[in-house]
Design an enzyme around this catalytic site. Structure first.
Site, PDB file in Angstrom:
ATOM      1  N   ASP A  88      28.718  15.513  82.513  1.00 43.54           N
ATOM      2  CA  ASP A  88      29.249  14.177  82.214  1.00 43.54           C
ATOM      3  C   ASP A  88      30.741  14.158  82.544  1.00 43.54           C
ATOM      4  O   ASP A  88      31.480  15.052  82.134  1.00 43.54           O
ATOM      5  CB  ASP A  88      29.058  13.843  80.731  1.00 43.54           C
ATOM      6  CG  ASP A  88      29.459  12.408  80.445  1.00 43.54           C
ATOM      7  OD1 ASP A  88      28.894  11.500  81.086  1.00 43.54           O
ATOM      8  OD2 ASP A  88      30.351  12.183  79.597  1.00 43.54           O
ATOM      9  N   ASP A 525      56.973 -12.549  59.820  1.00 47.97           N
ATOM     10  CA  ASP A 525      57.581 -11.390  59.140  1.00 47.97           C
ATOM     11  C   ASP A 525      58.721 -11.877  58.251  1.00 47.97           C
ATOM     12  O   ASP A 525      59.103 -13.062  58.293  1.00 47.97           O
ATOM     13  CB  ASP A 525      58.075 -10.347  60.173  1.00 47.97           C
ATOM     14  CG  ASP A 525      58.005  -8.930  59.626  1.00 47.97           C
ATOM     15  OD1 ASP A 525      58.604  -8.669  58.563  1.00 47.97           O
ATOM     16  OD2 ASP A 525      57.347  -8.076  60.260  1.00 47.97           O
ATOM     17  N   GLY A 550      58.948 -15.523  56.859  1.00 47.65           N
ATOM     18  CA  GLY A 550      58.340 -15.826  55.568  1.00 47.65           C
ATOM     19  C   GLY A 550      57.856 -14.564  54.888  1.00 47.65           C
ATOM     20  O   GLY A 550      57.932 -13.473  55.447  1.00 47.65           O
ATOM     21  N   ASP A 551      57.353 -14.781  53.668  1.00 42.16           N
ATOM     22  CA  ASP A 551      56.831 -13.656  52.884  1.00 42.16           C
ATOM     23  C   ASP A 551      55.329 -13.869  52.756  1.00 42.16           C
ATOM     24  O   ASP A 551      54.898 -14.886  52.202  1.00 42.16           O
ATOM     25  CB  ASP A 551      57.526 -13.672  51.509  1.00 42.16           C
ATOM     26  CG  ASP A 551      57.067 -12.540  50.623  1.00 42.16           C
ATOM     27  OD1 ASP A 551      55.886 -12.122  50.741  1.00 42.16           O
ATOM     28  OD2 ASP A 551      57.873 -12.069  49.807  1.00 42.16           O
ATOM     29  N   PHE A 552      54.538 -12.917  53.282  1.00 40.58           N
ATOM     30  CA  PHE A 552      53.092 -13.194  53.308  1.00 40.58           C
ATOM     31  C   PHE A 552      52.442 -13.157  51.923  1.00 40.58           C
ATOM     32  O   PHE A 552      51.297 -13.541  51.770  1.00 40.58           O
ATOM     33  CB  PHE A 552      52.334 -12.348  54.333  1.00 40.58           C
ATOM     34  CG  PHE A 552      52.560 -10.853  54.358  1.00 40.58           C
ATOM     35  CD1 PHE A 552      52.495 -10.083  53.212  1.00 40.58           C
ATOM     36  CD2 PHE A 552      52.786 -10.218  55.585  1.00 40.58           C
ATOM     37  CE1 PHE A 552      52.669  -8.707  53.262  1.00 40.58           C
ATOM     38  CE2 PHE A 552      52.960  -8.828  55.646  1.00 40.58           C
ATOM     39  CZ  PHE A 552      52.912  -8.080  54.473  1.00 40.58           C
ATOM     40  N   ARG A 567      48.949  -2.059  60.790  1.00 41.84           N
ATOM     41  CA  ARG A 567      49.687  -1.160  59.891  1.00 41.84           C
ATOM     42  C   ARG A 567      50.335  -1.942  58.741  1.00 41.84           C
ATOM     43  O   ARG A 567      51.485  -1.718  58.380  1.00 41.84           O
ATOM     44  CB  ARG A 567      50.745  -0.362  60.670  1.00 41.84           C
ATOM     45  CG  ARG A 567      50.099   0.690  61.534  1.00 41.84           C
ATOM     46  CD  ARG A 567      51.107   1.508  62.249  1.00 41.84           C
ATOM     47  NE  ARG A 567      51.916   0.708  63.136  1.00 41.84           N
ATOM     48  CZ  ARG A 567      53.121   1.062  63.561  1.00 41.84           C
ATOM     49  NH1 ARG A 567      53.654   2.175  63.159  1.00 41.84           N
ATOM     50  NH2 ARG A 567      53.784   0.292  64.411  1.00 41.84           N
TER      51      ARG A 567
HETATM   52  N1  SAM Z   1      52.693  -4.740  62.432  1.00 37.03           N
HETATM   53  C1  SAM Z   1      53.803  -3.990  62.935  1.00 37.03           C
HETATM   54  C2  SAM Z   1      53.334  -2.854  63.771  1.00 37.03           C
HETATM   55  O1  SAM Z   1      52.168  -2.493  63.743  1.00 37.03           O
HETATM   56  O2  SAM Z   1      54.159  -2.318  64.496  1.00 37.03           O
HETATM   57  C3  SAM Z   1      54.738  -3.509  61.851  1.00 37.03           C
HETATM   58  C4  SAM Z   1      54.145  -2.735  60.745  1.00 37.03           C
HETATM   59  S1  SAM Z   1      55.296  -2.269  59.523  1.00 37.03           S
HETATM   60  C5  SAM Z   1      54.558  -0.891  58.822  1.00 37.03           C
HETATM   61  C6  SAM Z   1      55.118  -3.486  58.262  1.00 37.03           C
HETATM   62  C7  SAM Z   1      55.702  -4.811  58.593  1.00 37.03           C
HETATM   63  O3  SAM Z   1      55.370  -5.727  57.569  1.00 37.03           O
HETATM   64  C8  SAM Z   1      57.198  -4.781  58.702  1.00 37.03           C
HETATM   65  O4  SAM Z   1      57.619  -5.433  59.865  1.00 37.03           O
HETATM   66  C9  SAM Z   1      57.645  -5.532  57.474  1.00 37.03           C
HETATM   67  O5  SAM Z   1      58.875  -6.202  57.638  1.00 37.03           O
HETATM   68  C10 SAM Z   1      56.499  -6.497  57.272  1.00 37.03           C
HETATM   69  N2  SAM Z   1      56.422  -6.983  55.869  1.00 37.03           N
HETATM   70  C11 SAM Z   1      56.490  -6.248  54.763  1.00 37.03           C
HETATM   71  N3  SAM Z   1      56.370  -7.019  53.689  1.00 37.03           N
HETATM   72  C12 SAM Z   1      56.229  -8.286  54.132  1.00 37.03           C
HETATM   73  C13 SAM Z   1      56.044  -9.532  53.491  1.00 37.03           C
HETATM   74  N4  SAM Z   1      55.987  -9.610  52.164  1.00 37.03           N
HETATM   75  N5  SAM Z   1      55.915 -10.634  54.253  1.00 37.03           N
HETATM   76  C14 SAM Z   1      55.967 -10.540  55.623  1.00 37.03           C
HETATM   77  N6  SAM Z   1      56.135  -9.374  56.272  1.00 37.03           N
HETATM   78  C15 SAM Z   1      56.258  -8.264  55.540  1.00 37.03           C
END
Ligand code: SAM
Length: 658
Positions: A88, A525, A550-552, A567
């Site tokens: 293979d 983010d 924003g804050d998710f 991640r």
């Molecule tokens: N997704 C990206 C990657 O894979 O490269 C970054 C991953 S990093 C580990 C986590 C990301 O989540 C960071 O950019 C961080 O600023 C963002 N983050 C953390 N808490 C957050 C929140 N409450 N609201 C929005 N974004 C947030």
């Protein structure tokens, strides 16, 4: 005429090739081998994620192909072959395994991922020796091995790519090209066995036949036959009769030869005399002072004694490769720190701009001691990051290896320098408190940095511009290397809008828009991150990528058909993950989906398990299994889950709102 005497040994045997590949057929016919062709019915659907290394997948597929034919023939063809050969061939690039393209777009995806890069071609080969027994059962012995050849493609323009694809040649070929025909024009160089790239490593195959038919049977001393692969070996390599064994148990008992180590718990080694040396890259033992080789099982090798002297089980002397393995594990942290230090001191950038410097010259440039620099350069050379050549005055001159050039230069497209710096400055101190992290089950920010952290993103990373930028560079470098594999893991053509939650610099989002021309992606983010995102805008800006701050956990999420979480979930506790998934679910209508990119825990790969320990020391989260993600998502109305093990840093997981 038969140039290789071992081929003539097979003259009176029924040799069967379990492959319909015209290229393999031609290679073996040209070598003078007489054989029948019985294509295998084994479907090439092994889960690639189950293998630690790509060649293991190729070897296992070759084994299953050969065994299927060996087992079928006594019943369907009413004759038992003497030898069945299975093979293979796969192509690997950027940690991905490329097989045969399924259509033109797939061929395009494969060929464009090879453009301008060096890749590896692996052919796994299995030789099954069949022995009729008196009770009409058949015993099978299995020998397998693989061969790797490195091939570099020229930079391919779009028009060249499509011209080649439209020629039809890519369709039945691993990696989407045939080196022996038109595809040869795409190739800049080949390092290794050319025929291996065509589909069969003839030279390695002949060496194996030689070992089987000449070395083992010609040896008259009983100790040799008891450990070597021979038909009369007392160490049974039997795979049993077809009725008694299934494929997987058979493969576990199989004999492995050079270079096929970890698919089976039994490592095979090359034995050459009383001295053995471990070849770390392939986990084989080789004697540097002799060309003569025999094959035998690692279990039979004592650490220092000569052949035939007892085994090394239980309370006796440790096996050589066990000892080697444990030393490697203990040394792991030293290797990491040597890599981090050399990167931090810009050794690789320096040697890229001025290859061939000696240790004193490097020391002067990086403003370090000559003694320390000598040690560091030698360590990097031993790890395969630098190569050295000796001048007449016995000075060693250093330059980067391909690996260093690819991943360790600050301006390389696949540079991991940002992540390496983050590991050195942030993860290393946290990880050094692992024992406390394990005892307490919490992150170690207070011990490592003197500051408690409830939400490391809000509290720790963003209080200082430098720290923030370093973190973003780290995320950016990993996303650059892994983004394409994640973005192309699934057919996303039904989605028009995506939202990359915690999308940081947008690196992942740009990979998604590159791979899916109809898709627009909103990166969502924290405001402090979005403010800095323009530092990372790619040269070819894409208007389909936009940023929203924003804050998710608190704010309304942008509307989208697809929510990407790369991640993100591994940073958070189960409780917080449920809060986020509920918000996403509320924003989704049926048919919308969540795409998770994480290093999925699977109980086999050290990378994800170690990453989970790292998350423990850094955050309130951990890595999770596919099952755990699927269960969590099902509580929020998601189902129809699919997973792709990309063999890159991150696996990809998608689940659709029902
Ligand atoms: N997704 C990206 C990657 O894979 O490269 C970054 C991953 S990093 C580990 C986590 C990301 O989540 C960071 O950019 C961080 O600023 C963002 N983050 C953390 N808490 C957050 C929140 N409450 N609201 C929005 N974004 C947030």
């Amino acid at each position: 005429m038969v140039l290789n005497p071992v081929i003539s040994k097979l003259a009176n045997k029924l040799v069967v090739l379990a492959s319909a590949s015209p290229r393999r057929l031609e290679i073996l016919r040209n070598a003078g081998l007489q054989f029948e062709v019985v294509p295998s019915w084994f479907k090439e659907t092994l889960d690639k994620g189950l293998f630690n290394a790509p060649y293991e997948y190729a070897v296992e597929t070759a084994k299953q192909k050969a065994l299927e034919v060996a087992r079928r023939m006594p019943f369907k063809h009413l004759k038992t072959p003497d030898i069945v050969i299975g093979a293979d061939t796969i192509v690997t690039v950027d940690g991905m395994i490329l097989e045969k393209p399924v259509n033109k777009n797939d061929a395009y995806r494969m060929l464009s991922s090879l453009s301008g890069k060096e890749h590896s071609v692996f052919t796994g080969v299995a030789i099954v020796l069949c022995h009729d027994k008196e009770n009409e059962e058949v015993d099978y012995q299995l020998i397998d091995f693989y061969e790797e050849t490195k091939v570099k493609f020229a930079d391919l323009s779009e028009s060249m790519l499509w011209e080649y694809i439209n020629s039809g040649e890519p369709m039945d070929k691993a990696g989407g090209y045939g080196i022996q025909a038109l595809g040869g024009m795409l190739v800049e160089y080949v390092h290794g066995d050319f025929l291996n790239v065509v589909g069969f490593p003839l030279n390695h195959f002949c060496k194996q036949l030689d070992l089987i038919y000449n070395r083992s049977t010609s040896s008259s001393d009983s100790e040799s036959s008891s450990v070597c692969l021979s038909e009369s070996g007392t160490r049974s390599n039997s795979l049993g009769s077809p009725a008694k064994h299934n494929a997987s148990s058979s493969s576990r008992q199989s004999n492995h030869t050079k270079n096929s180590p970890s698919a089976s718990p039994v490592h095979k080694v090359k034995r050459t005399g009383s001295d053995f040396e471990v070849d770390e890259s392939s986990w084989t033992l080789v004697n540097s002072s002799s060309n003569q080789t025999d094959i035998c099982e690692a279990d039979t090798l004592p650490l220092t004694t000569s052949r035939g002297q007892g085994t090394a089980h239980g309370d006796s002397e440790p096996k050589r490769e066990d000892l080697q393995r444990i030393i490697e594990l203990m040394d792991g942290f030293k290797a990491s720190k040597a890599l981090f230090t050399a990167s931090q001191m810009s050794v690789f950038d320096l040697l890229q701009s001025r290859p061939g410097l000696d240790a004193a010259q490097v020391a002067q440039e990086i403003k370090a001691s000559v003694k320390g620099t000598e040690c560091l350069l030698e360590a990097c050379a031993s790890l395969g990051l630098l190569k050295s050549k000796e001048q007449t005055c016995q000075k060693l001159l250093y330059e980067n290896t391909d690996l260093a050039t690819r991943f360790l230069l600050s301006d390389a497209p696949s540079s991991l320098l940002g992540y390496i710096q983050h590991c050195n400055i942030t993860v290393w101190p946290l990880f050094s408190h692992l024992e406390s992290a394990v005892r307490e089950g919490t992150n170690q920010h207070e011990k490592a940095f003197g500051k408690k952290s409830k939400d490391m993103f809000q509290d720790t990373i963003y209080y200082n511009q430098d720290v923030k930028l370093r973190f973003m560079k780290a995320m950016h470098s990993i996303a650059n290397v892994t983004g394409r594999a994640v973005a192309t893991a699934f057919d996303l053509s039904s989605f028009k809008t995506a939202c990359d939650l915690g999308g940081c610099t947008g690196a992942m989002a740009y990979e998604f828009t590159k791979a899916h021309p109809e898709l627009s992606v909103t990166v969502f983010d924290l405001p402090a991150v979005v403010d800095m995102s323009e530092h990372f805008t790619p040269l070819h800006r894409d208007d389909r990528v936009s940023f929203v701050a924003g804050d998710f956990f608190k704010d309304e999420l942008p509307k989208a058909d697809l929510y990407i979480l790369a991640r993100i979930l591994h940073d958070w506790s189960d409780e917080k993950v449920h809060i986020l998934l509920k918000k996403i679910s509320d924003a989704c209508t049926p048919g919308c989906a969540v795409l998770i990119a994480e290093a999925m825990l699977d109980g086999r790969r050290p990378h994800s398990a170690l990453q989970s320990l790292s998350m423990l020391a850094q955050t309130e989260g951990k890595e999770r299994t596919e099952r755990q993600y699927a269960d969590m998502l099902s509580k929020h109305g998601f189902g129809d889950t699919r997973v792709v093990h990309t063999r890159n840093f991150l696996d990809a997981f998608i689940s659709v709102k029902i």
